[in-house]
Design an enzyme around this catalytic site. Structure first.
Site, PDB file in Angstrom:
ATOM      1  N   LYS A  59     -45.496  10.891 -31.040  1.00  0.00           N
ATOM      2  CA  LYS A  59     -45.636  12.237 -31.617  1.00  0.00           C
ATOM      3  C   LYS A  59     -44.346  12.686 -32.294  1.00  0.00           C
ATOM      4  O   LYS A  59     -44.382  13.379 -33.311  1.00  0.00           O
ATOM      5  CB  LYS A  59     -46.050  13.254 -30.541  1.00  0.00           C
TER       6      LYS A  59
ATOM      7  N   LYS B 179     -55.619   6.018 -32.702  1.00  0.00           N
ATOM      8  CA  LYS B 179     -56.511   6.821 -31.856  1.00  0.00           C
ATOM      9  C   LYS B 179     -57.163   7.942 -32.669  1.00  0.00           C
ATOM     10  O   LYS B 179     -56.503   8.546 -33.508  1.00  0.00           O
ATOM     11  CB  LYS B 179     -55.646   7.425 -30.730  1.00  0.00           C
TER      12      LYS B 179
ATOM     13  N   LYS C  56     -57.330  15.028 -32.771  1.00  0.00           N
ATOM     14  CA  LYS C  56     -57.678  16.295 -33.427  1.00  0.00           C
ATOM     15  C   LYS C  56     -56.613  16.725 -34.429  1.00  0.00           C
ATOM     16  O   LYS C  56     -56.896  17.495 -35.328  1.00  0.00           O
ATOM     17  CB  LYS C  56     -57.962  17.408 -32.414  1.00  0.00           C
TER      18      LYS C  56
HETATM   19  N1  AQP Z   1     -59.461   9.086 -29.086  1.00  0.00           N
HETATM   20  C1  AQP Z   1     -59.630   9.302 -27.781  1.00  0.00           C
HETATM   21  N2  AQP Z   1     -60.366   8.453 -27.037  1.00  0.00           N
HETATM   22  C2  AQP Z   1     -60.554   8.667 -25.703  1.00  0.00           C
HETATM   23  N3  AQP Z   1     -60.034   9.726 -25.053  1.00  0.00           N
HETATM   24  C3  AQP Z   1     -59.289  10.596 -25.767  1.00  0.00           C
HETATM   25  N4  AQP Z   1     -58.654  11.726 -25.430  1.00  0.00           N
HETATM   26  C4  AQP Z   1     -58.063  12.271 -26.526  1.00  0.00           C
HETATM   27  N5  AQP Z   1     -58.302  11.496 -27.593  1.00  0.00           N
HETATM   28  C5  AQP Z   1     -59.059  10.446 -27.150  1.00  0.00           C
HETATM   29  C6  AQP Z   1     -58.623  12.261 -24.086  1.00  0.00           C
HETATM   30  O1  AQP Z   1     -58.896  13.648 -24.158  1.00  0.00           O
HETATM   31  C7  AQP Z   1     -58.146  14.297 -23.137  1.00  0.00           C
HETATM   32  C8  AQP Z   1     -57.395  15.445 -23.710  1.00  0.00           C
HETATM   33  O2  AQP Z   1     -56.452  15.072 -24.642  1.00  0.00           O
HETATM   34  P1  AQP Z   1     -55.517  16.184 -25.261  1.00  0.00           P
HETATM   35  O3  AQP Z   1     -56.229  16.932 -26.292  1.00  0.00           O
HETATM   36  O4  AQP Z   1     -54.927  17.008 -24.205  1.00  0.00           O
HETATM   37  O5  AQP Z   1     -54.357  15.394 -25.867  1.00  0.00           O
HETATM   38  P2  AQP Z   1     -54.362  14.154 -26.778  1.00  0.00           P
HETATM   39  O6  AQP Z   1     -54.653  12.930 -25.987  1.00  0.00           O
HETATM   40  O7  AQP Z   1     -53.022  14.175 -27.465  1.00  0.00           O
HETATM   41  O8  AQP Z   1     -55.563  14.418 -27.777  1.00  0.00           O
HETATM   42  P3  AQP Z   1     -55.520  14.500 -29.304  1.00  0.00           P
HETATM   43  O9  AQP Z   1     -56.895  14.724 -29.805  1.00  0.00           O
HETATM   44  O10 AQP Z   1     -54.794  13.307 -29.867  1.00  0.00           O
HETATM   45  O11 AQP Z   1     -54.706  15.817 -29.515  1.00  0.00           O
HETATM   46  P4  AQP Z   1     -53.501  16.093 -30.468  1.00  0.00           P
HETATM   47  O12 AQP Z   1     -53.959  15.615 -31.797  1.00  0.00           O
HETATM   48  O13 AQP Z   1     -53.263  17.568 -30.407  1.00  0.00           O
HETATM   49  O14 AQP Z   1     -52.358  15.295 -29.942  1.00  0.00           O
HETATM   50  C9  AQP Z   1     -57.231  13.253 -22.492  1.00  0.00           C
HETATM   51  O15 AQP Z   1     -57.847  12.818 -21.295  1.00  0.00           O
HETATM   52  C10 AQP Z   1     -57.213  12.146 -23.493  1.00  0.00           C
HETATM   53  O16 AQP Z   1     -57.016  10.896 -22.889  1.00  0.00           O
END
Ligand code: AQP
Length: 340
Positions: free
Chosen positions: A118, A201, A204
């Site tokens: 990040k 991955k 969002k």
């Molecule tokens: N692509 C994914 N596949 C499987 N699991 C996922 N999770 C997120 N993306 C995937 C799971 O969702 C939960 C919450 O994640 P988060 O939103 O707190 O943080 P993150 O993992 O950083 O998700 P994003 O979508 O990538 O958010 P941003 O873009 O804001 O950093 C976790 O259990 C994660 O494993």
């Protein structure tokens, strides 16, 4: 020292840092729903304090928090059976987070790959909160003495750090107070990948909307994104081995398996030999069938934001019945003088 027995308790959270994606749904929320039941007490959280470790517009943050709560409920989390909260309404998360900032070691934090991903080349300019994120995440979990945490694959390293923090606290203060929490990383979609790049991955915050399916996308948008998803020219294999070195194909098959509650082998027995031109419409139809009822219900719930706020505020009162005594006991162990 006698071994402490901990109540089987599940905690997990999602950042309201954007709209919910199919990755969040399959990797996390769908499995939160599966764990709701007689075997565990379940607590699910919109981690708004984590979200501001990167800039969030205040109006968007409030909207995204309510929408995430609506997504949880629409997907099947029952606010009577589970405790639903936003992190900032339960101050013990941040209070225990400070204690854990003083337990975690710089070297441990510097190894966290999510921070490196990040922060990228910009590490000097990101917030201190982004660096300290995993210590607060450990507090989110351990302030409930949670025994199980369902997460996607990307959170595995943070869960290991949570165990390291619990073990160091227990060792330094000669107690058996915090449990060794088990990560629950299961199913065909523990890592849903970007529709545009099978090595990244689905996220969002990806600048490309075409890279992800949002839980609020309508049927046409879902179908269009799947139709345009990057693939290779070969037909689908009949066995899982044939997906090796084909990340985009593997991703779409994994998504199909997770949405249909079947295994990759079962899916390939059905679709092996098909070209993507035939498989993609099947996947789009399945995705729309599974996601449309959820997005419809989310829209209905979002029309009554006061009701969502009531659910979160009630949830936080229930949560604090668990967290306040655990924090107080932690302070006692550390030597903080308390009220008389
Ligand atoms: N692509 C994914 N596949 C499987 N699991 C996922 N999770 C997120 N993306 C995937 C799971 O969702 C939960 C919450 O994640 P988060 O939103 O707190 O943080 P993150 O993992 O950083 O998700 P994003 O979508 O990538 O958010 P941003 O873009 O804001 O950093 C976790 O259990 C994660 O494993």
């Amino acid at each position: 020292m006698t071994k402490t027995t901990f109540t089987p308790r599940v905690f997990s959270g999602i950042q309201p840092s954007g709209g919910l994606t199919l990755g969040n749904y399959l990797g996390a929320i769908k499995r939160f729903v599966d764990m709701q039941g007689p075997d565990f007490e379940t607590i699910y959280c919109m981690v708004d304090l984590h979200a501001i470790s990167t800039w969030q517009d205040p109006t968007d943050l409030a909207h995204n928090t309510r929408e995430l709560c609506a997504g949880f409920i629409a997907a099947g989390i029952d606010p009577e059976k589970s405790i639903l909260i936003n992190q900032s309404q339960v101050p013990e998360h941040a209070q225990l987070g400070w204690i854990f900032n003083c337990v975690a070691r710089m070297g441990w934090m510097q190894r966290m790959t999510q921070f490196k991903d990040k922060a990228g080349k910009n590490a000097q300019n990101v917030s201190l909160g982004l660096f300290g994120y995993p210590a607060l995440m450990a507090a989110d979990i351990l302030v409930y003495h949670a025994t199980h945490v369902p997460v996607g694959e990307d959170q595995k390293q943070h869960l290991e750090l949570t165990r390291d923090i619990a073990a160091k606290f227990n060792h330094d203060y000669k107690v058996d107070f915090f449990p060794m929490t088990e990560p629950v990383i299961e199913g065909a979609a523990t890592r849903v990948m970007s529709l545009r790049d099978g090595s990244k991955k689905m996220s969002k915050s990806d600048p490309s909307d075409a890279s992800r399916i949002n839980m609020t996308d309508d049927a046409d948008t879902i179908a269009k994104k799947i139709r345009k998803a990057k693939t290779d020219p070969d037909a689908l294999p009949s066995e899982a081995d044939g997906l090796k070195d084909r990340p985009e194909a593997r991703n779409l098959v994994n998504i199909y398996a997770a949405l249909s509650d079947s295994s990759v082998d079962q899916v390939l027995a059905e679709v092996g030999g098909k070209q993507f031109g035939a498989f993609k419409p099947m996947l789009a139809e399945l995705a729309v069938a599974k996601l449309s009822p959820i997005s419809g219900e989310m829209a209905r719930l979002m029309a009554e934001p006061d009701e969502i706020d009531r659910i979160l505020s009630k949830g936080s009162l229930r949560a604090r019945e668990i967290t306040a005594p655990i924090l107080r006991k932690t302070y006692d162990i550390v030597g903080m003088v308390g009220p008389v």
